[in-house]
Design a protein around this motif. Structure first.
Motif, PDB file in Angstrom:
ATOM      1  N   TRP A 179       0.844  -1.209   0.000  1.00  0.00           N
ATOM      2  CA  TRP A 179       0.000   0.000   0.000  1.00  0.00           C
ATOM      3  C   TRP A 179       0.873   1.251   0.000  1.00  0.00           C
ATOM      4  N   ALA A 180       1.899   1.237   0.836  1.00  0.00           N
ATOM      5  CA  ALA A 180       2.793   2.402   0.929  1.00  0.00           C
ATOM      6  C   ALA A 180       3.479   2.674  -0.395  1.00  0.00           C
ATOM      7  N   LYS A 181       3.910   1.626  -1.068  1.00  0.00           N
ATOM      8  CA  LYS A 181       4.584   1.803  -2.360  1.00  0.00           C
ATOM      9  C   LYS A 181       3.650   2.444  -3.372  1.00  0.00           C
ATOM     10  N   GLU A 182       2.397   1.980  -3.391  1.00  0.00           N
ATOM     11  CA  GLU A 182       1.434   2.481  -4.367  1.00  0.00           C
ATOM     12  C   GLU A 182       0.921   3.873  -4.019  1.00  0.00           C
ATOM     13  N   GLU A 183       0.611   4.106  -2.752  1.00  0.00           N
ATOM     14  CA  GLU A 183      -0.040   5.355  -2.354  1.00  0.00           C
ATOM     15  C   GLU A 183       0.941   6.472  -1.998  1.00  0.00           C
ATOM     16  N   LEU A 184       2.093   6.111  -1.489  1.00  0.00           N
ATOM     17  CA  LEU A 184       3.035   7.131  -1.028  1.00  0.00           C
ATOM     18  C   LEU A 184       4.175   7.365  -2.019  1.00  0.00           C
ATOM     19  N   GLY A 185       4.413   6.392  -2.875  1.00  0.00           N
ATOM     20  CA  GLY A 185       5.439   6.554  -3.899  1.00  0.00           C
ATOM     21  C   GLY A 185       6.752   5.883  -3.545  1.00  0.00           C
ATOM     22  N   GLU A 186       7.548   5.659  -4.575  1.00  0.00           N
ATOM     23  CA  GLU A 186       8.825   4.977  -4.418  1.00  0.00           C
ATOM     24  C   GLU A 186       9.806   5.760  -3.551  1.00  0.00           C
ATOM     25  N   HIS A 187       9.644   7.083  -3.493  1.00  0.00           N
ATOM     26  CA  HIS A 187      10.620   7.895  -2.758  1.00  0.00           C
ATOM     27  C   HIS A 187      10.476   7.757  -1.241  1.00  0.00           C
ATOM     28  N   VAL A 188       9.364   7.182  -0.780  1.00  0.00           N
ATOM     29  CA  VAL A 188       9.198   6.909   0.652  1.00  0.00           C
ATOM     30  C   VAL A 188       9.741   5.511   0.915  1.00  0.00           C
ATOM     31  N   ALA A 189      10.821   5.421   1.677  1.00  0.00           N
ATOM     32  CA  ALA A 189      11.472   4.131   1.941  1.00  0.00           C
ATOM     33  C   ALA A 189      10.585   3.248   2.801  1.00  0.00           C
ATOM     34  N   ARG A 190      10.688   1.944   2.592  1.00  0.00           N
ATOM     35  CA  ARG A 190       9.841   0.978   3.296  1.00  0.00           C
ATOM     36  C   ARG A 190      10.706  -0.037   4.045  1.00  0.00           C
ATOM     37  N   PHE A 191      10.338  -0.285   5.302  1.00  0.00           N
ATOM     38  CA  PHE A 191      11.096  -1.210   6.133  1.00  0.00           C
ATOM     39  C   PHE A 191      10.132  -2.115   6.886  1.00  0.00           C
ATOM     40  N   GLU A 192      10.619  -3.277   7.300  1.00  0.00           N
ATOM     41  CA  GLU A 192       9.787  -4.196   8.067  1.00  0.00           C
ATOM     42  C   GLU A 192       9.780  -3.859   9.552  1.00  0.00           C
ATOM     43  N   THR A 193      10.865  -3.251  10.057  1.00  0.00           N
ATOM     44  CA  THR A 193      10.932  -2.934  11.483  1.00  0.00           C
ATOM     45  C   THR A 193      11.365  -1.494  11.705  1.00  0.00           C
ATOM     46  N   MET A 194      11.011  -1.002  12.874  1.00  0.00           N
ATOM     47  CA  MET A 194      11.424   0.344  13.254  1.00  0.00           C
ATOM     48  C   MET A 194      12.937   0.434  13.350  1.00  0.00           C
ATOM     49  N   GLU A 195      13.565  -0.605  13.880  1.00  0.00           N
ATOM     50  CA  GLU A 195      15.017  -0.601  14.057  1.00  0.00           C
ATOM     51  C   GLU A 195      15.741  -0.492  12.725  1.00  0.00           C
ATOM     52  N   GLU A 196      15.237  -1.211  11.716  1.00  0.00           N
ATOM     53  CA  GLU A 196      15.841  -1.116  10.385  1.00  0.00           C
ATOM     54  C   GLU A 196      15.690   0.283   9.814  1.00  0.00           C
ATOM     55  N   MET A 197      14.551   0.877  10.025  1.00  0.00           N
ATOM     56  CA  MET A 197      14.300   2.221   9.513  1.00  0.00           C
ATOM     57  C   MET A 197      15.229   3.232  10.174  1.00  0.00           C
ATOM     58  N   ILE A 198      15.399   3.116  11.486  1.00  0.00           N
ATOM     59  CA  ILE A 198      16.286   4.036  12.195  1.00  0.00           C
ATOM     60  C   ILE A 198      17.726   3.832  11.759  1.00  0.00           C
ATOM     61  N   ALA A 199      18.135   2.576  11.611  1.00  0.00           N
ATOM     62  CA  ALA A 199      19.517   2.270  11.223  1.00  0.00           C
ATOM     63  C   ALA A 199      19.856   2.775   9.826  1.00  0.00           C
ATOM     64  N   SER A 200      18.839   2.997   8.998  1.00  0.00           N
ATOM     65  CA  SER A 200      19.090   3.450   7.629  1.00  0.00           C
ATOM     66  C   SER A 200      19.657   4.861   7.571  1.00  0.00           C
ATOM     67  N   GLY A 201      19.462   5.624   8.657  1.00  0.00           N
ATOM     68  CA  GLY A 201      19.967   6.987   8.689  1.00  0.00           C
ATOM     69  C   GLY A 201      19.160   7.970   7.870  1.00  0.00           C
ATOM     70  N   THR A 202      17.954   7.576   7.472  1.00  0.00           N
ATOM     71  CA  THR A 202      17.147   8.436   6.603  1.00  0.00           C
ATOM     72  C   THR A 202      16.172   9.325   7.360  1.00  0.00           C
ATOM     73  N   ILE A 203      16.013   9.118   8.687  1.00  0.00           N
ATOM     74  CA  ILE A 203      14.987   9.854   9.417  1.00  0.00           C
ATOM     75  C   ILE A 203      15.567  10.570  10.637  1.00  0.00           C
ATOM     76  N   ASP A 204      14.819  11.598  11.068  1.00  0.00           N
ATOM     77  CA  ASP A 204      15.174  12.346  12.281  1.00  0.00           C
ATOM     78  C   ASP A 204      14.265  11.986  13.450  1.00  0.00           C
ATOM     79  N   GLY A 205      13.059  11.513  13.137  1.00  0.00           N
ATOM     80  CA  GLY A 205      12.111  11.204  14.192  1.00  0.00           C
ATOM     81  C   GLY A 205      11.085  10.199  13.735  1.00  0.00           C
ATOM     82  N   VAL A 206      10.413   9.555  14.701  1.00  0.00           N
ATOM     83  CA  VAL A 206       9.405   8.549  14.389  1.00  0.00           C
ATOM     84  C   VAL A 206       8.056   8.938  14.964  1.00  0.00           C
ATOM     85  N   LEU A 207       6.999   8.584  14.216  1.00  0.00           N
ATOM     86  CA  LEU A 207       5.622   8.723  14.663  1.00  0.00           C
ATOM     87  C   LEU A 207       5.117   7.304  14.870  1.00  0.00           C
ATOM     88  N   ILE A 208       4.920   6.905  16.121  1.00  0.00           N
ATOM     89  CA  ILE A 208       4.606   5.524  16.468  1.00  0.00           C
ATOM     90  C   ILE A 208       3.096   5.309  16.526  1.00  0.00           C
TER      91      ILE A 208
END
Length: 387
Positions: A45-74
């Protein structure tokens, strides 16, 4: 300053709702750059609705480790909020959590301790604090217009839910899935506003919760709670999910009259002199202070979820104070925990509550839960749907 790069954790109804306004750039200075969810269909859904430029991860830890974000909305299930927030803070993230802060205060207190050790911005999605009705009410009380608060009374019974709502998900209205009923699911905003607008927390609580009243569910769906405050004031909180038509009426009385918030309006019955002064000076047999009924003007709309997210982004970018600090989530949760504990022990509960006793009682409910899944299993699900 560059945009605050935001990652959403959990793509259920609430998570996708936040994603929709963020992707439209409706929060100035905030940019949705990533999402995390273990479910393949939600990532699709995220790929289709938000676009390819929004990165997709299976876990919060992977997303944080990617270095692409400053903050999380849980936006994950109730039980997961404290653990995930504490972990994100420890990993150097700014954090905004959906309500409630958690299910039991012991866990939330640990989250708050992690926030105290961090220099990051920690907020909670108490979007009713942006409602101009309650902002005006808070101002009237804090400014002394009402005088000392003497009684609070909130009847909030317009949370009607039919059996089909509860049957729509096996996690709904279970101790293992949600950790409670109307108090943890529907009422977190009102429990927060009750203490936020008055600036008062009770000293003790006596509550009567009914479990599965007129519904085939295991959690509380009818609550009447009586509270006492340090200054001698008293309060009543009444809520349910089976009454229709319901009522939403918040009444506060004080030395200078009475304020009622109902039907999106504030009415103030203001006495010309304080009750204390009148009582000390009046010498007749019967009488009362002259009173004026006033319609209090309320200006501005309610930006709701977007308003809290904007406030959080502003705090990160500019250092402005938060309207809804995450640490304050424990206050409303303390009230709901106290109401349940009072019912389970059939006794008064003093605040602060006995957190270990509440946890023990909660575990007893979970062990007997109709759901065969443990609370931890629900961290892979999104149960923050239509409350």
């Amino acid at each position: 300053m560059a945009n605050v790069r935001i990652g959403i954790v959990g793509l259920g109804n609430m998570g996708t709702g936040h994603a929709r306004y963020l992707i439209k750039n409706e929060v100035k200075g905030g940019e949705l750059v990533a999402v995390a969810d273990p479910r393949e269909d939600q990532l699709a859904w995220a790929k289709e609705e938000l676009g390819e430029h929004v990165a997709r991860f299976e876990t919060m830890e992977e997303m944080i480790a990617s270095g692409t974000i400053d903050g999380v909305l849980i936006c994950t299930p109730h039980y997961a909020h404290p653990e995930q927030a504490a972990k994100a803070l420890e990993l150097g993230m700014h954090v905004l959590i959906e309500k409630p802060a958690g299910v039991y205060t012991r866990q939330v207190r640990e989250m708050n301790e992690a926030a105290a050790k961090s220099d990051k911005v920690f907020g909670i999605m108490y979007n009713q604090r942006t409602n101009p009705l309650y902002a005006k009410l808070k101002d009237l009380i804090a400014s002394g217009e009402l005088g000392e608060v003497r009684r609070t009374n909130w009847i909030i019974t317009n949370w009607y839910r039919p059996q089909s709502y509860y049957d729509s998900g096996g996690w709904r209205a279970t101790w293992a899935g949600e950790g409670g009923g109307v108090l943890i699911n529907q009422d977190p905003h009102q429990l927060d506003l009750w203490q936020w607008t008055t600036g008062m927390m009770p000293t003790r609580v006596r509550a009567f919760c009914a479990f599965g009243k007129h519904r085939n569910i295991e959690v509380e769906n009818d609550v009447t709670a009586y509270v006492e405050y340090e200054n001698g004031a008293t309060g009543l909180f009444v809520t349910s999910t089976y009454e229709t038509p319901g009522t939403n009426r918040f009444e506060i009385t004080g030395e200078r009259g009475k304020i009622v918030v109902e039907d999106d309006q504030i009415k103030f019955w203001r006495t010309r002199v304080s009750e204390t002064e009148f009582n000390e000076t009046f010498k007749g047999g019967f009488g009362q202070p002259e009173c004026w009924k006033c319609d209090v003007p309320v200006k501005g709309g309610n930006p709701g979820h977007k308003g809290i997210t904007q406030d959080w982004v502003n705090a990160i970018a500019n250092g402005t104070p938060l309207l809804a600090p995450g640490e304050e989530g424990i206050k409303g949760l303390t009230l709901s925990n106290a109401m349940l504990l009072s019912t389970w022990t059939d006794n008064w509960v003093d605040l602060p509550i006995n957190e270990d006793l509440f946890y023990t009682k909660l575990q007893e409910q979970i062990a007997a839960s109709q759901s065969n899944k443990k609370a931890d299993d629900y961290q892979t699900l999104e149960v923050k749907g239509t409350h």
